[in-house]
Design a protein around this motif. Structure first.
Motif, PDB file in Angstrom:
ATOM      1  N   HIS A 173       0.821  -1.223   0.000  1.00 47.61           N
ATOM      2  CA  HIS A 173       0.000   0.000   0.000  1.00 47.61           C
ATOM      3  C   HIS A 173       0.859   1.279   0.000  1.00 47.61           C
ATOM      4  O   HIS A 173       2.020   1.236  -0.339  1.00 47.61           O
ATOM      5  CB  HIS A 173      -1.011  -0.046   1.159  1.00 47.61           C
ATOM      6  CG  HIS A 173      -1.731  -1.361   1.190  1.00 47.61           C
ATOM      7  ND1 HIS A 173      -2.857  -1.615   0.439  1.00 47.61           N
ATOM      8  CD2 HIS A 173      -1.440  -2.533   1.823  1.00 47.61           C
ATOM      9  CE1 HIS A 173      -3.236  -2.873   0.633  1.00 47.61           C
ATOM     10  NE2 HIS A 173      -2.398  -3.456   1.463  1.00 47.61           N
ATOM     11  N   GLU A 207      -2.156   0.349   7.810  1.00 49.29           N
ATOM     12  CA  GLU A 207      -1.274  -0.715   7.315  1.00 49.29           C
ATOM     13  C   GLU A 207      -0.065  -0.149   6.575  1.00 49.29           C
ATOM     14  O   GLU A 207       1.058  -0.602   6.763  1.00 49.29           O
ATOM     15  CB  GLU A 207      -2.075  -1.646   6.384  1.00 49.29           C
ATOM     16  CG  GLU A 207      -1.220  -2.733   5.741  1.00 49.29           C
ATOM     17  CD  GLU A 207      -1.997  -3.637   4.794  1.00 49.29           C
ATOM     18  OE1 GLU A 207      -3.232  -3.440   4.649  1.00 49.29           O
ATOM     19  OE2 GLU A 207      -1.379  -4.548   4.210  1.00 49.29           O
ATOM     20  N   HIS A 222       2.726  -7.059   4.372  1.00 49.13           N
ATOM     21  CA  HIS A 222       1.364  -6.562   4.578  1.00 49.13           C
ATOM     22  C   HIS A 222       0.902  -6.785   6.006  1.00 49.13           C
ATOM     23  O   HIS A 222       1.533  -7.499   6.788  1.00 49.13           O
ATOM     24  CB  HIS A 222       0.393  -7.269   3.618  1.00 49.13           C
ATOM     25  CG  HIS A 222       0.531  -6.802   2.203  1.00 49.13           C
ATOM     26  ND1 HIS A 222      -0.350  -5.934   1.617  1.00 49.13           N
ATOM     27  CD2 HIS A 222       1.484  -7.078   1.272  1.00 49.13           C
ATOM     28  CE1 HIS A 222       0.042  -5.694   0.374  1.00 49.13           C
ATOM     29  NE2 HIS A 222       1.153  -6.376   0.144  1.00 49.13           N
ATOM     30  N   VAL A 223      -0.237  -6.160   6.311  1.00 45.09           N
ATOM     31  CA  VAL A 223      -0.919  -6.384   7.581  1.00 45.09           C
ATOM     32  C   VAL A 223      -2.356  -6.759   7.220  1.00 45.09           C
ATOM     33  O   VAL A 223      -2.967  -6.136   6.354  1.00 45.09           O
ATOM     34  CB  VAL A 223      -0.879  -5.114   8.460  1.00 45.09           C
ATOM     35  CG1 VAL A 223      -1.769  -5.273   9.685  1.00 45.09           C
ATOM     36  CG2 VAL A 223       0.550  -4.791   8.872  1.00 45.09           C
ATOM     37  N   GLU A 257      -6.289  -7.577  -0.758  1.00 47.60           N
ATOM     38  CA  GLU A 257      -5.012  -6.986  -1.159  1.00 47.60           C
ATOM     39  C   GLU A 257      -5.038  -6.540  -2.616  1.00 47.60           C
ATOM     40  O   GLU A 257      -4.442  -5.550  -2.987  1.00 47.60           O
ATOM     41  CB  GLU A 257      -3.863  -7.969  -0.931  1.00 47.60           C
ATOM     42  CG  GLU A 257      -3.678  -8.401   0.506  1.00 47.60           C
ATOM     43  CD  GLU A 257      -3.255  -7.273   1.441  1.00 47.60           C
ATOM     44  OE1 GLU A 257      -3.255  -6.106   1.008  1.00 47.60           O
ATOM     45  OE2 GLU A 257      -2.938  -7.559   2.598  1.00 47.60           O
TER      46      GLU A 257
HETATM   47 ZN    ZN Z   1      -2.188  -5.213   2.466  1.00 45.51          ZN
END
Ligand code: ZN
Length: 354
Positions: free
Chosen positions: A25, A41, A96-97, A128
């Motif tokens: 992101h 995130e 990622h989170v 995602e």
């Molecule tokens: Zn993500």
């Protein structure tokens, strides 16, 4: 009995030269957001990514670390894989989170590109991938008809990365192994899903989900900068182990020899010294198979080489990738994960159309 060959495949062991780190992101795409709106995130992924890159640089000054972004900037998914492919990375790590509706979901997991379409995996990858809808109206043409909200779109992305699946799985399992001591302790394991950013990369690739921003316990960990250091160390330790396995494996490559008996007298000239030839890898198993083994499903003229723990079996021999592709179509009916291997001076590597 397998024939032996005195050709030595690998004088120069393969080294990992470049690692691509992809902080998920960025910019106007915050990724998942905590319930109190304070944590995004995109900031956590960037923080962990920069720390990971610094650790790699520090321990291995010869390895180049490439970031898809180093600042709070929006980078479309296809540009991320383009950066990775252009830089000829040897490993791609996307960070990622996670975030879901159910507050109880917690833990870390690592994804590789793959054919698993169980619904929860699919949901994560839809989340995602849905960032591509933020990129404007032309995303369907840009991503070859890929509609992130339609589960069917994921089916076409399955087999394409098999050439690197083995190494991706190895690295993914090391990430999960080294994450066992926390800071997020629940281990959700390795999963396969159709992430666009993994599909488009032509190298071993993983996507790490550090934890769930929607879970109170995970968030209390994710929100603290000192834990970002720990996440980075976990992935770094996985990288360290992967690197030594990878470089050991490639230095132990053994010559290509015949596994199932040859057709005619092709064997002697089967490995021209300087030419590039193409074969189709049909499987990799951890033991030497008898020439009559039913695993070969009647294929003749199969050759193999040994790399680390694996015996890698290949069928056919072609002067061009186009010819190999024809054979690949036939072989995939028998060996689902088959892919094309390029042998340059007898040294095999997965073949990718770049
Ligand atoms: Zn993500």
């Amino acid at each position: 009995m397998p024939l032996t060959s005195d050709r030595v495949l690998c004088q120069n062991p393969v080294k990992i030269k470049r690692v691509v780190i992809d902080p998920g992101h960025g910019g106007h795409d915050p990724g998942t957001i905590s319930a109190n709106r304070r944590f995004h995130e995109k900031n956590i992924t960037l923080s962990v990514s920069l720390k990971l890159g610094a650790l790699i640089n520090q321990e291995y000054p010869d390895i180049e670390v490439i970031y898809t972004r180093k600042t709070d900037k929006f980078i479309p998914l296809d540009q991320r894989s383009e950066i990775a492919n252009k830089s000829k990375g040897d490993l791609f790590i996307s960070i990622h989170v996670n975030g879901v509706g159910a507050k109880s979901a917690s833990g870390s997991e690592t994804f590789v590109m793959g054919p698993d379409h169980s619904s929860s995996n699919l949901k994560v990858s839809m989340l995602e991938n849905s960032v591509i809808t933020l990129e404007g109206d032309d995303y369907q043409s840009k991503y070859e008809g890929f509609d992130p909200n339609n589960p069917e779109s994921y089916i076409i992305f399955t087999l394409l990365q098999n050439a690197h699946l083995e190494q991706s799985l190895t690295f993914a399992s090391l990430v999960q192994k080294h994450s066992a001591g926390g800071p997020v302790r629940i281990n959700r394991g390795i999963k396969q899903a159709g992430f666009l950013v993994l599909w488009k990369t032509t190298m071993p690739s993983v996507l790490v989900e550090l934890g769930f921003i929607t879970n109170t316990a995970d968030l209390s960990v994710l929100s603290l900068e000192k834990n970002h250091e720990k996440f980075a160390w976990n992935i770094f330790n996985a990288f360290k182990e992967y690197r030594s396995m990878y470089e050991k494996e490639s230095s132990e490559l053994q010559p290509v020899v015949t596994a199932t008996g040859n057709q005619g007298s092709k064997d002697e000239k089967s490995l021209p010294d300087d030419n590039i030839i193409f074969k189709v890898q049909i499987m990799a198993v951890n033991r030497l198979l008898e020439p009559s083994s039913h695993f070969f499903k009647g294929e003749k003229g199969v050759t193999y080489y040994k790399a680390g723990r694996f015996y890698k079996y290949m069928a056919g021999e072609f002067g061009s990738p186009e010819e190999a592709e024809k054979e690949l179509i036939r072989l995939r009916k028998k060996f689902e994960g088959a892919f094309i291997v390029k042998l340059k001076k007898g040294v095999p590597s997965p073949y990718n159309k770049r």
